[in-house]
Design a protein around this motif. Sequence first.
Motif, PDB file in Angstrom:
ATOM      1  N   SER A   1       1.093   4.308 -12.650  1.00 36.49           N
ATOM      2  CA  SER A   1       1.186   5.517 -11.822  1.00 36.49           C
ATOM      3  C   SER A   1       1.211   6.797 -12.651  1.00 36.49           C
ATOM      4  O   SER A   1       1.000   7.885 -12.122  1.00 36.49           O
ATOM      5  CB  SER A   1       2.452   5.461 -10.965  1.00 36.49           C
TER       6      SER A   1
ATOM      7  N   LYS B   1       4.672  13.576 -10.597  1.00 40.21           N
ATOM      8  CA  LYS B   1       4.977  12.731 -11.763  1.00 40.21           C
ATOM      9  C   LYS B   1       6.216  13.290 -12.484  1.00 40.21           C
ATOM     10  O   LYS B   1       6.150  13.760 -13.609  1.00 40.21           O
ATOM     11  CB  LYS B   1       3.782  12.674 -12.720  1.00 40.21           C
TER      12      LYS B   1
ATOM     13  N   ALA C   1       1.522   6.710  -6.715  1.00 42.04           N
ATOM     14  CA  ALA C   1       0.265   7.327  -7.137  1.00 42.04           C
ATOM     15  C   ALA C   1       0.132   8.780  -6.685  1.00 42.04           C
ATOM     16  O   ALA C   1      -0.407   9.608  -7.414  1.00 42.04           O
ATOM     17  CB  ALA C   1      -0.914   6.514  -6.603  1.00 42.04           C
ATOM     18  N   THR C   2       0.628   9.097  -5.490  1.00 40.91           N
ATOM     19  CA  THR C   2       0.378  10.429  -4.935  1.00 40.91           C
ATOM     20  C   THR C   2       1.530  11.406  -5.105  1.00 40.91           C
ATOM     21  O   THR C   2       1.345  12.599  -4.967  1.00 40.91           O
ATOM     22  CB  THR C   2       0.041  10.339  -3.431  1.00 40.91           C
ATOM     23  N   GLY C   3       2.714  10.893  -5.401  1.00 41.85           N
ATOM     24  CA  GLY C   3       3.860  11.791  -5.552  1.00 41.85           C
ATOM     25  C   GLY C   3       3.816  12.526  -6.872  1.00 41.85           C
ATOM     26  O   GLY C   3       3.017  12.204  -7.763  1.00 41.85           O
TER      27      GLY C   3
ATOM     28  N   THR D   1       0.824  -1.209   0.000  1.00 45.17           N
ATOM     29  CA  THR D   1       0.000   0.000   0.000  1.00 45.17           C
ATOM     30  C   THR D   1       0.856   1.256   0.000  1.00 45.17           C
ATOM     31  O   THR D   1       0.572   2.208  -0.718  1.00 45.17           O
ATOM     32  CB  THR D   1      -0.883   0.038   1.270  1.00 45.17           C
TER      33      THR D   1
ATOM     34  N   HIS E   1      11.166  12.741  -8.722  1.00 42.03           N
ATOM     35  CA  HIS E   1      10.473  11.872  -7.760  1.00 42.03           C
ATOM     36  C   HIS E   1      10.911  10.417  -7.969  1.00 42.03           C
ATOM     37  O   HIS E   1      11.094   9.675  -7.001  1.00 42.03           O
ATOM     38  CB  HIS E   1       8.957  12.011  -7.897  1.00 42.03           C
TER      39      HIS E   1
ATOM     40  N   SER F   1       1.135   3.842  -3.050  1.00 43.12           N
ATOM     41  CA  SER F   1       0.737   5.198  -2.680  1.00 43.12           C
ATOM     42  C   SER F   1       1.813   6.209  -3.057  1.00 43.12           C
ATOM     43  O   SER F   1       1.515   7.296  -3.548  1.00 43.12           O
ATOM     44  CB  SER F   1       0.455   5.261  -1.181  1.00 43.12           C
ATOM     45  N   GLN F   2       3.081   5.868  -2.824  1.00 43.80           N
ATOM     46  CA  GLN F   2       4.166   6.789  -3.166  1.00 43.80           C
ATOM     47  C   GLN F   2       4.202   7.055  -4.667  1.00 43.80           C
ATOM     48  O   GLN F   2       4.471   8.170  -5.090  1.00 43.80           O
ATOM     49  CB  GLN F   2       5.511   6.224  -2.708  1.00 43.80           C
TER      50      GLN F   2
END
Length: 198
Positions: A147, A86, A82-84, A75, A90, A79-80
Motif C-alpha cells: 500500500s 499514506k 490503497a486509497t487512504g 476489497t 491513517h 481499498s482503505q
Amino acid sequence: MEWCQVRTNPERRNALLDAALEVLARDGARGLTFRAVDKEASVPAGTASNYFANRDDLLTQAGSRFYERLQPDATVAVSQLATGPKTREHVVELMKQVVSRIEAFRTGYLALLELRLEATRRPELRAVLTARVRADIDYNVTNHLASGMPGDAKSVELLYLALNWLIVDRLTLPGVFTEQQSQELITAAVLRLIEEEK
C-alpha cells in the motif's frame, strides 16, 4: 454395519460452527460437545454428529470459522489501504477499526482463546491455527507494504502483538483499560512503532 455419511449443507454447517463458537466462549473447551452445539443451534439432537467426524474435527473447523467471520471484505480492506492517505494517522484509524471489529465479535475472540489453549494439547488443531494465524500475519504485512503506508514488516508484526494483548484485556478484564485509554494506547502504539516519513 452402515457408516454415517457426513452432511455437506454449507449453511447448516456454518450455523453449527457459529453455535460451537458461542459454546466455546460461554462454557470453554470442556463444554464443547455435539449435544451442546445442537442445543445452541436449536437443531435436533444428533445433527452436529452428522456434520463433523468427531470432536477434534469440530474444534478444528470452529477455529477456521472464527477467521471467516472476522475477515472484512477483502476489497474494502485493500481499498482503505490503497486509497487512504499514506500517513501514520491513517494507520491509527485503520488499527482502531480492526480492534473495534474484533471487540464487536467478543464471543468469537473468546472462543479463539479457548481454541488456542486447546491447541497446546491437540497437534492437529495447533497446526491449523498456526497456519491460519501465520497466513493472516503474512497477508497483513504484504498488504501494508504494497500500500505504500509508512512502516515496515516488523512494525506490522509488533502492532499485531501489542494490539492482540490489548484486545485480550478489553474482552476479559475490561476494567484494566477504559475505552478512552484503549484508543490512546492504539494511537501511541502506532506512533511509536512506525517511524515518521522523512
